[in-house]
Write a protein that holds these residues in place. Structure first.
Motif, PDB file in Angstrom:
ATOM      1  N   PRO A   5       0.832  -1.196   0.000  1.00 42.71           N
ATOM      2  CA  PRO A   5       0.000   0.000   0.000  1.00 42.71           C
ATOM      3  C   PRO A   5       0.865   1.243   0.000  1.00 42.71           C
ATOM      4  CG  PRO A   5      -0.700  -1.566   1.679  1.00 42.71           C
ATOM      5  CD  PRO A   5       0.588  -2.061   1.136  1.00 42.71           C
ATOM      6  N   ARG A   6       0.565   2.175  -0.832  1.00 41.22           N
ATOM      7  CA  ARG A   6       1.371   3.388  -0.894  1.00 41.22           C
ATOM      8  C   ARG A   6       0.991   4.325   0.242  1.00 41.22           C
ATOM      9  NH1 ARG A   6      -0.572   8.087  -2.747  1.00 41.22           N
ATOM     10  NH2 ARG A   6      -2.655   8.169  -3.609  1.00 41.22           N
ATOM     11  N   ASP A   7       1.915   5.185   0.592  1.00 45.05           N
ATOM     12  CA  ASP A   7       1.661   6.177   1.628  1.00 45.05           C
ATOM     13  C   ASP A   7       0.552   7.098   1.123  1.00 45.05           C
ATOM     14  OD1 ASP A   7       1.623   8.245   3.392  1.00 45.05           O
ATOM     15  OD2 ASP A   7       3.784   8.649   3.327  1.00 45.05           O
ATOM     16  N   PRO A   8      -0.594   7.183   1.823  1.00 49.90           N
ATOM     17  CA  PRO A   8      -1.709   7.980   1.333  1.00 49.90           C
ATOM     18  C   PRO A   8      -1.414   9.465   1.280  1.00 49.90           C
ATOM     19  CG  PRO A   8      -2.128   7.220   3.562  1.00 49.90           C
ATOM     20  CD  PRO A   8      -0.899   6.520   3.095  1.00 49.90           C
ATOM     21  N   MET A   9      -0.368   9.906   2.003  1.00 48.21           N
ATOM     22  CA  MET A   9      -0.080  11.334   2.007  1.00 48.21           C
ATOM     23  C   MET A   9       1.180  11.672   1.200  1.00 48.21           C
ATOM     24  SD  MET A   9      -2.581  12.614   3.514  1.00 48.21           S
ATOM     25  CE  MET A   9      -1.980  14.296   3.529  1.00 48.21           C
ATOM     26  N   ARG A 150     -13.978   9.081  -5.100  1.00 44.94           N
ATOM     27  CA  ARG A 150     -14.051   8.604  -6.491  1.00 44.94           C
ATOM     28  C   ARG A 150     -12.767   7.920  -6.949  1.00 44.94           C
ATOM     29  NH1 ARG A 150     -16.644  13.012 -10.436  1.00 44.94           N
ATOM     30  NH2 ARG A 150     -16.742  11.122 -11.738  1.00 44.94           N
ATOM     31  N   THR A 151     -11.665   8.124  -6.245  1.00 39.64           N
ATOM     32  CA  THR A 151     -10.417   7.464  -6.618  1.00 39.64           C
ATOM     33  C   THR A 151     -10.042   6.473  -5.517  1.00 39.64           C
ATOM     34  OG1 THR A 151      -8.936   9.041  -5.507  1.00 39.64           O
ATOM     35  CG2 THR A 151      -9.671   9.590  -7.743  1.00 39.64           C
ATOM     36  N   GLN A 152      -9.091   5.598  -5.815  1.00 38.54           N
ATOM     37  CA  GLN A 152      -8.652   4.622  -4.820  1.00 38.54           C
ATOM     38  C   GLN A 152      -8.049   5.324  -3.613  1.00 38.54           C
ATOM     39  OE1 GLN A 152      -5.887   1.686  -6.259  1.00 38.54           O
ATOM     40  NE2 GLN A 152      -5.466   0.883  -4.215  1.00 38.54           N
ATOM     41  N   ALA A 153      -7.244   6.363  -3.850  1.00 39.19           N
ATOM     42  CA  ALA A 153      -6.633   7.094  -2.742  1.00 39.19           C
ATOM     43  C   ALA A 153      -7.703   7.749  -1.867  1.00 39.19           C
ATOM     44  CB  ALA A 153      -5.664   8.151  -3.275  1.00 39.19           C
ATOM     45  N   GLU A 154      -8.723   8.326  -2.504  1.00 38.72           N
ATOM     46  CA  GLU A 154      -9.794   8.961  -1.732  1.00 38.72           C
ATOM     47  C   GLU A 154     -10.599   7.931  -0.955  1.00 38.72           C
ATOM     48  OE1 GLU A 154     -10.601  12.795  -4.705  1.00 38.72           O
ATOM     49  OE2 GLU A 154     -12.184  11.322  -4.328  1.00 38.72           O
ATOM     50  N   GLN A 155     -10.838   6.780  -1.563  1.00 40.05           N
ATOM     51  CA  GLN A 155     -11.574   5.721  -0.870  1.00 40.05           C
ATOM     52  C   GLN A 155     -10.808   5.258   0.361  1.00 40.05           C
ATOM     53  OE1 GLN A 155     -14.738   4.262  -1.377  1.00 40.05           O
ATOM     54  NE2 GLN A 155     -14.146   3.453   0.618  1.00 40.05           N
ATOM     55  N   MET A 156      -9.489   5.159   0.228  1.00 39.04           N
ATOM     56  CA  MET A 156      -8.666   4.720   1.343  1.00 39.04           C
ATOM     57  C   MET A 156      -8.689   5.749   2.475  1.00 39.04           C
ATOM     58  SD  MET A 156      -4.843   3.152   1.198  1.00 39.04           S
ATOM     59  CE  MET A 156      -4.175   4.558   0.319  1.00 39.04           C
ATOM     60  N   ASN A 373      -3.741  -1.891  13.224  1.00 42.49           N
ATOM     61  CA  ASN A 373      -4.304  -3.172  12.821  1.00 42.49           C
ATOM     62  C   ASN A 373      -5.462  -2.984  11.838  1.00 42.49           C
ATOM     63  OD1 ASN A 373      -4.684  -5.948  12.810  1.00 42.49           O
ATOM     64  ND2 ASN A 373      -5.781  -5.999  14.752  1.00 42.49           N
ATOM     65  N   VAL A 374      -6.418  -2.148  12.214  1.00 44.80           N
ATOM     66  CA  VAL A 374      -7.589  -1.927  11.364  1.00 44.80           C
ATOM     67  C   VAL A 374      -7.217  -1.139  10.108  1.00 44.80           C
ATOM     68  CG1 VAL A 374      -9.899  -0.906  11.274  1.00 44.80           C
ATOM     69  CG2 VAL A 374      -9.138  -2.057  13.350  1.00 44.80           C
ATOM     70  N   SER A 375      -6.349  -0.144  10.263  1.00 46.53           N
ATOM     71  CA  SER A 375      -5.951   0.673   9.110  1.00 46.53           C
ATOM     72  C   SER A 375      -5.242  -0.166   8.055  1.00 46.53           C
ATOM     73  CB  SER A 375      -5.041   1.820   9.564  1.00 46.53           C
ATOM     74  OG  SER A 375      -5.720   2.682  10.444  1.00 46.53           O
ATOM     75  N   ALA A 376      -4.379  -1.091   8.503  1.00 48.65           N
ATOM     76  CA  ALA A 376      -3.668  -1.951   7.547  1.00 48.65           C
ATOM     77  C   ALA A 376      -4.651  -2.804   6.760  1.00 48.65           C
ATOM     78  CB  ALA A 376      -2.665  -2.828   8.290  1.00 48.65           C
ATOM     79  N   LEU A 377      -5.676  -3.325   7.450  1.00 50.41           N
ATOM     80  CA  LEU A 377      -6.675  -4.132   6.740  1.00 50.41           C
ATOM     81  C   LEU A 377      -7.472  -3.282   5.762  1.00 50.41           C
ATOM     82  CD1 LEU A 377      -8.099  -6.836   6.345  1.00 50.41           C
ATOM     83  CD2 LEU A 377      -9.625  -6.229   8.245  1.00 50.41           C
ATOM     84  N   LYS A 378      -7.825  -2.064   6.156  1.00 49.99           N
ATOM     85  CA  LYS A 378      -8.572  -1.182   5.254  1.00 49.99           C
ATOM     86  C   LYS A 378      -7.748  -0.825   4.030  1.00 49.99           C
ATOM     87  CE  LYS A 378     -11.829   0.908   8.502  1.00 49.99           C
ATOM     88  NZ  LYS A 378     -12.366   2.164   9.084  1.00 49.99           N
ATOM     89  N   ALA A 382      -8.545  -1.822   0.147  1.00 53.56           N
ATOM     90  CA  ALA A 382      -8.732  -0.753  -0.837  1.00 53.56           C
ATOM     91  C   ALA A 382      -7.944  -0.990  -2.125  1.00 53.56           C
ATOM     92  CB  ALA A 382      -8.329   0.594  -0.234  1.00 53.56           C
ATOM     93  N   ARG A 383      -7.055  -1.971  -2.126  1.00 53.02           N
ATOM     94  CA  ARG A 383      -6.271  -2.239  -3.337  1.00 53.02           C
ATOM     95  C   ARG A 383      -7.180  -2.638  -4.493  1.00 53.02           C
ATOM     96  NH1 ARG A 383      -1.416  -6.244  -1.383  1.00 53.02           N
ATOM     97  NH2 ARG A 383      -0.139  -4.741  -0.260  1.00 53.02           N
ATOM     98  N   THR A 384      -6.767  -2.240  -5.666  1.00 50.06           N
ATOM     99  CA  THR A 384      -7.520  -2.627  -6.867  1.00 50.06           C
ATOM    100  C   THR A 384      -6.687  -3.491  -7.806  1.00 50.06           C
ATOM    101  OG1 THR A 384      -6.826  -0.586  -7.979  1.00 50.06           O
ATOM    102  CG2 THR A 384      -8.942  -0.554  -6.801  1.00 50.06           C
ATOM    103  N   ASN A 385      -5.385  -3.676  -7.494  1.00 52.68           N
ATOM    104  CA  ASN A 385      -4.506  -4.387  -8.434  1.00 52.68           C
ATOM    105  C   ASN A 385      -4.262  -5.827  -7.993  1.00 52.68           C
ATOM    106  OD1 ASN A 385      -3.156  -3.368  -6.193  1.00 52.68           O
ATOM    107  ND2 ASN A 385      -1.187  -3.205  -7.262  1.00 52.68           N
ATOM    108  N   TRP A 386      -5.332  -6.535  -7.627  1.00 51.94           N
ATOM    109  CA  TRP A 386      -5.203  -7.950  -7.293  1.00 51.94           C
ATOM    110  C   TRP A 386      -4.969  -8.760  -8.577  1.00 51.94           C
ATOM    111  CZ3 TRP A 386      -4.856  -9.185  -2.340  1.00 51.94           C
ATOM    112  CH2 TRP A 386      -5.407  -8.320  -1.396  1.00 51.94           C
ATOM    113  N   VAL A 387      -3.941  -9.602  -8.585  1.00 50.20           N
ATOM    114  CA  VAL A 387      -3.663 -10.419  -9.769  1.00 50.20           C
ATOM    115  C   VAL A 387      -3.211 -11.811  -9.356  1.00 50.20           C
ATOM    116  CG1 VAL A 387      -3.031  -8.482 -11.265  1.00 50.20           C
ATOM    117  CG2 VAL A 387      -1.282  -9.547  -9.851  1.00 50.20           C
TER     118      VAL A 387
END
Length: 562
Positions: A5-9, A150-156, A373-378, A382-387
């Protein structure tokens, strides 16, 4: 697997292109750019931290008001850690946007970066989260409209904002409990130390008359202005201890207790509470009065300062001799706050990839571990690049059971043995909080004749903060001194795992399970891939059957789970 997960900030890309080709920009986003002039700088030729706080508060307030459509006031600001200073001639870029709105309050994220116009370089200075409250109008209390990410970063950020809000609401209670129970560390060696600086020497008191230029467009004293005045007296206090130019390193979370208005006399008091080897804590209090009325408490903050040498390395500071009674109390409380500060920075501030697999748990850091703990799960959800291989880390199904019932049935890990053959034994070690429980879980060996594994897991449970939010059950490894690794078990570790439970129509529930692979769980995934064990999907099918069979058995659940 998906990337970390990238740093949201982190510094974001200048634009986001929607699926229809439209360039998207958050409607609440406000940007401010200021070139640092000599009038903004301190004696070192660097931007005054007080001036930066004013700009940050102003930008955030405008973002909040753009969303609310009415006047807003600063209610609180989370911890701020300044990563670098800004020099004269450089440009400060501040971006603020509303991450989430609640009933009448909202969280605004603030990102500050510095730009060198001659080298075309940019770097992060700090980020912060401020809470703003919409002022009442003639029609009554304002009901804020919801933010639609509307974006992945905003959702996170939208999802994490609920967890940060929870931490703010219990922060004062947790801190007070820790301070009241902190060990009475002796101050006798400082009292006897010949060269210790008396704390009284660092005491500063200053008064400011609130004039129209200090007020915002609501004729209340500008929150950023109060923060700037507080930083000013704190800097003077710190300078009196070290006889040098201190640099503000961080500000602890603080709340505005009441408003101040034009015509108020604002009394600001500061004193060094404690000096550690390379840093010092300064306590600052702001009170207001008009005429002969009693003082009104506006704000209290704790600021950490360093003194940097020519190589920008922290210098060793002189010791301090606390005053009797209150001074000793402040001295001891500063030690407790330093530990809390280090725990908070260690657990929360670093990126998920930098957090060790297993973190020591104790009462002073339980709130931050639960948040992490909860933030890491969220963030994982929130990832969209599951492969491809991620199919082994994310499993999803739908069950004809109400979300509340699914949450209650899965919240107690002791019941997991009924549907997950990997759980041979599971016992509660401690209920650290009504939403957090620590378990010891025993799982079978992954090799024939090998040792069984055990895990010490923190299970953090969260109900929806608002309509449309999921229930969450987050799991991660912790260490406890009373439960060290033993020869009978191979100690395994879980970095991030858990359930996301979404309520759907007609009592149906979408259930998602996530597991961020670590050496402790990878053998189970590997043997599953090789076809040597039942698949995750078979286990999940057993889970679905368990939920269906037990959806009416909530009365048998332990009281602590309900």
């Amino acid at each position: 697997m998906a990337n970390e997960p990238r740093d949201p900030m982190q510094l974001e890309k200048p634009m986001f292109i929607l699926g229809n080709g439209e360039v998207y920009r958050n409607q609440t986003e406000v940007k401010m750019s200021q070139i640092v002039l000599p009038c903004h700088a301190n004696y070192c030729g660097e931007l005054s931290a007080g001036q930066l706080l004013k700009w940050m508060d102003s930008t955030a307030c405008l973002s909040a008001e753009r969303h609310a459509g009415c006047s807003c006031i600063t209610a609180s600001v989370d911890d701020i850690h300044f990563e670098t200073t800004i020099g004269v001639g450089q440009v400060v870029n501040i971006t603020a946007k509303v991450n989430r709105a609640f009933t009448s309050s909202m969280e605004v994220g603030i990102l500050v970066s510095c730009e060198d116009l001659f080298s075309d370089r940019q770097w992060k200075v700090c980020h912060a989260f401020a809470t703003f409250v919409a002022r009442r109008t003639e029609a009554g209390k304002v009901q804020l409209k919801q933010v639609i990410p509307r974006t992945q970063a905003e959702q996170m950020e939208y999802s994490l904002a609920a967890e940060r809000r929870r931490m703010r609401l219990i922060h004062a209670e947790i801190i007070n409990d820790l301070l009241s129970s902190c060990s009475s560390q002796t101050v006798s060696e400082c009292l006897d130390y010949q060269e210790a600086v008396p704390a009284e020497r660092t005491r500063v008191e200053s008064v400011e008359l609130v004039l129209p230029p200090h007020a915002n467009h609501q004729v209340s004293t500008f929150g950023g202005q109060i923060m700037a005045w507080m930083e000013n007296v704190a800097t003077i206090s710190a300078s009196r201890l070290c006889n040098a130019h201190p640099t503000l390193q961080s500000i602890d979370m603080f709340h505005f207790r009441g408003p101040s208005h034009i015509g108020d006399r604002l009394v600001l008091k500061a004193i060094v509470n404690n000096a550690f080897k390379k840093s010092m804590e300064v306590g600052v209090c702001a009170e207001a009065y008009q005429g002969g009325e009693p003082l009104r408490h506006i704000n209290t903050a704790f600021m950490t300062f360093e003194v940097l040498d020519n190589d920008r390395k922290p210098c060793t500071l002189p010791r301090i001799r606390p005053e009797p009674v209150d001074g000793k109390r402040r001295f001891q409380e500063a030690i407790a706050r330093k530990k809390i500060r280090l725990d908070r920075k260690y657990i929360i501030s670093c990126k998920q990839s930098e957090v060790p697999l297993s973190v020591p748990w104790d009462p002073s850091n339980q709130m931050y571990l639960s948040y992490n703990n909860v933030s890491a799960l969220k963030m994982l959800a929130a990832r969209t690049n599951w492969v491809l291989t991620s199919e082994k880390n994310k499993v999803e199904t739908h069950v004809a059971v109400a979300a509340e019932q699914v949450f209650l049935l899965l919240s107690d890990l002791r019941r997991r043995k009924a549907w997950d053959h990997h759980y041979q034994e599971c016992e509660v070690i401690t209920d650290s909080h009504e939403d957090d429980t620590i378990y010891q879980v025993v799982t079978p060996s992954v090799t024939k004749g090998g040792k069984v594994q055990d895990f010490i897991l923190l299970a953090s449970r969260r109900r929806p903060c608002d309509f449309g939010d999921p229930y969450m059950i987050a799991l991660r490894s912790v260490t406890l001194p009373a439960y060290p690794p033993t020869e009978d078990y191979n100690r395994g570790e879980v970095l991030c795992a858990g359930f996301s439970i979404w309520e759907e129509e007609n009592s149906f529930t979408k259930l998602s399970y996530y597991n961020q692979a670590t050496p402790g769980v990878l053998p189970y995934i590997s043997t599953d891939i090789a076809g040597l064990s039942s698949s995750f999907y078979c286990t999940f099918a057993s889970c679905s059957a368990f939920l269906e069979e037990n959806k009416n058995s909530l009365a048998s659940l332990p009281t602590s789970t309900l």
